[in-house]
Design a protein around this motif. Sequence first.
Motif, PDB file in Angstrom:
ATOM      1  N   TRP A 291      29.063  -2.200-104.575  1.00 42.77           N
ATOM      2  CA  TRP A 291      29.728  -2.534-103.313  1.00 42.77           C
ATOM      3  C   TRP A 291      29.416  -3.965-102.899  1.00 42.77           C
ATOM      4  CZ3 TRP A 291      33.281  -1.442 -99.796  1.00 42.77           C
ATOM      5  CH2 TRP A 291      33.154  -2.005 -98.517  1.00 42.77           C
ATOM      6  N   ARG A 294      31.454  -6.439-104.886  1.00 47.41           N
ATOM      7  CA  ARG A 294      32.834  -6.503-104.413  1.00 47.41           C
ATOM      8  C   ARG A 294      32.937  -7.261-103.093  1.00 47.41           C
ATOM      9  NH1 ARG A 294      34.679  -0.644-103.714  1.00 47.41           N
ATOM     10  NH2 ARG A 294      36.702  -1.633-103.264  1.00 47.41           N
ATOM     11  N   PHE A 327      40.345  -3.421-101.474  1.00 45.79           N
ATOM     12  CA  PHE A 327      39.652  -2.294-100.856  1.00 45.79           C
ATOM     13  C   PHE A 327      40.643  -1.224-100.411  1.00 45.79           C
ATOM     14  CE2 PHE A 327      37.050  -6.072-100.062  1.00 45.79           C
ATOM     15  CZ  PHE A 327      35.825  -5.652-100.564  1.00 45.79           C
ATOM     16  N   THR A 328      40.151   0.007-100.347  1.00 44.85           N
ATOM     17  CA  THR A 328      40.952   1.114 -99.821  1.00 44.85           C
ATOM     18  C   THR A 328      41.059   0.963 -98.304  1.00 44.85           C
ATOM     19  OG1 THR A 328      39.049   2.560 -99.422  1.00 44.85           O
ATOM     20  CG2 THR A 328      40.027   2.593-101.635  1.00 44.85           C
ATOM     21  N   GLU A 331      37.756   1.543 -96.737  1.00 44.88           N
ATOM     22  CA  GLU A 331      36.813   0.463 -97.013  1.00 44.88           C
ATOM     23  C   GLU A 331      37.141  -0.789 -96.208  1.00 44.88           C
ATOM     24  OE1 GLU A 331      35.577   1.404-101.669  1.00 44.88           O
ATOM     25  OE2 GLU A 331      37.326   0.168-101.220  1.00 44.88           O
ATOM     26  N   ARG A 332      38.426  -1.013 -95.932  1.00 49.08           N
ATOM     27  CA  ARG A 332      38.803  -2.219 -95.186  1.00 49.08           C
ATOM     28  C   ARG A 332      38.172  -2.228 -93.804  1.00 49.08           C
ATOM     29  NH1 ARG A 332      45.044  -1.207 -96.462  1.00 49.08           N
ATOM     30  NH2 ARG A 332      44.779  -1.068 -98.737  1.00 49.08           N
ATOM     31  N   VAL A 335      34.675  -3.393 -94.254  1.00 48.13           N
ATOM     32  CA  VAL A 335      34.621  -4.832 -94.546  1.00 48.13           C
ATOM     33  C   VAL A 335      34.879  -5.637 -93.285  1.00 48.13           C
ATOM     34  CG1 VAL A 335      35.703  -6.704 -95.833  1.00 48.13           C
ATOM     35  CG2 VAL A 335      35.249  -4.511 -96.956  1.00 48.13           C
TER      36      VAL A 335
END
Length: 343
Positions: A291, A294, A327-328, A331-332, A335
């Motif tokens: 992670w 990324r 990102f999914t 996940e966004r 982030v």
Amino acid sequence: MTGLLAAMALAALVGAGWLARGERQRPVPSAARSARSIGAAARPFRKGALPAVSVAPAPARLQRALSVTPVPAAAGPAPPSLRGTEVDGAVLVDERGDLVVGPEILALFDYFLSAAGEEPEGAIRARIIGAIRARAAEPAVDQAIALLDRYLGYREAVSAADVEVAADPAARLAALREIRREQLGEPAATQLFGDEEREGEAAIEEARILADATLSPEERDARIAAVEATLPDGVREAREAAVRPLVEQAEEQALRDAGASDEALHAHRVAAVGPEAADRLAELDRRRAAWQRRLDAFAGARAALAATVADPEERRAAEEALLAGAFTPEERLRVQAILGLAP
């Protein structure tokens, strides 16, 4: 050793603050409470527990304050904060059918009392009595109701005394001890709050030790260890379990700082938590590292956009496309929170 004892002292201070305020946790969704949910009168008698609280009625002043009325046949819908939860606590009885006074009955009271302010006090009391009757028979029912009214008197007395505003933790604890014994009697107060009070006393003493600048680290460790040794086994074990993850994390960081290899770290984990848990921690490390790679790659690409795309709208559109491609949707959100991006 120093880290462990300091962490346990911190846990004691946190616990003492909770005790001194007289607060208890509000209900949480039933899935998280299943291990502590409803208990029945048929549960085994707990050795060492105090049977048969007095069935003397509550003082007349408290009877008037509570506007005691017969329990209605149906209490109506549960208050909003209790919906979707399971009733906590239990009514335990001994082999004679007498109430066993302990944390289980207090948890039952506090479950319903956590909804204070959402419905009248009389309605909450009626709900508790209904729960008692559903879980026990006489003589435990009368004993539990008598204890309930004295516990309500204790809460009222604490509120009237405004104990929580006292600046000195020792004074708070002393005031609570006095009110508890005045309202509940010595046996019941000790059975309900004795372990918490001993933990509070330990926390106060450990705070004094930690604040004593004349002591060396070794002397502080020895004195804190001596205080910890006076606690009941259950309290000490619970505190050790609560701080164990922090201690293990600190030990692992010390190994990393000293240049330990992945193999050495894994061996340490196996010794501390066993091979299966060590494997799970290793997998967690791998996922965290992936992670972070990324996230770093996205942050680098975003920095490059900032350096090469002058138009703010064009740069924002490019960042959104970059984020969507890397990102999914779930996940966004993470982030955006980490990097402070506008949603």
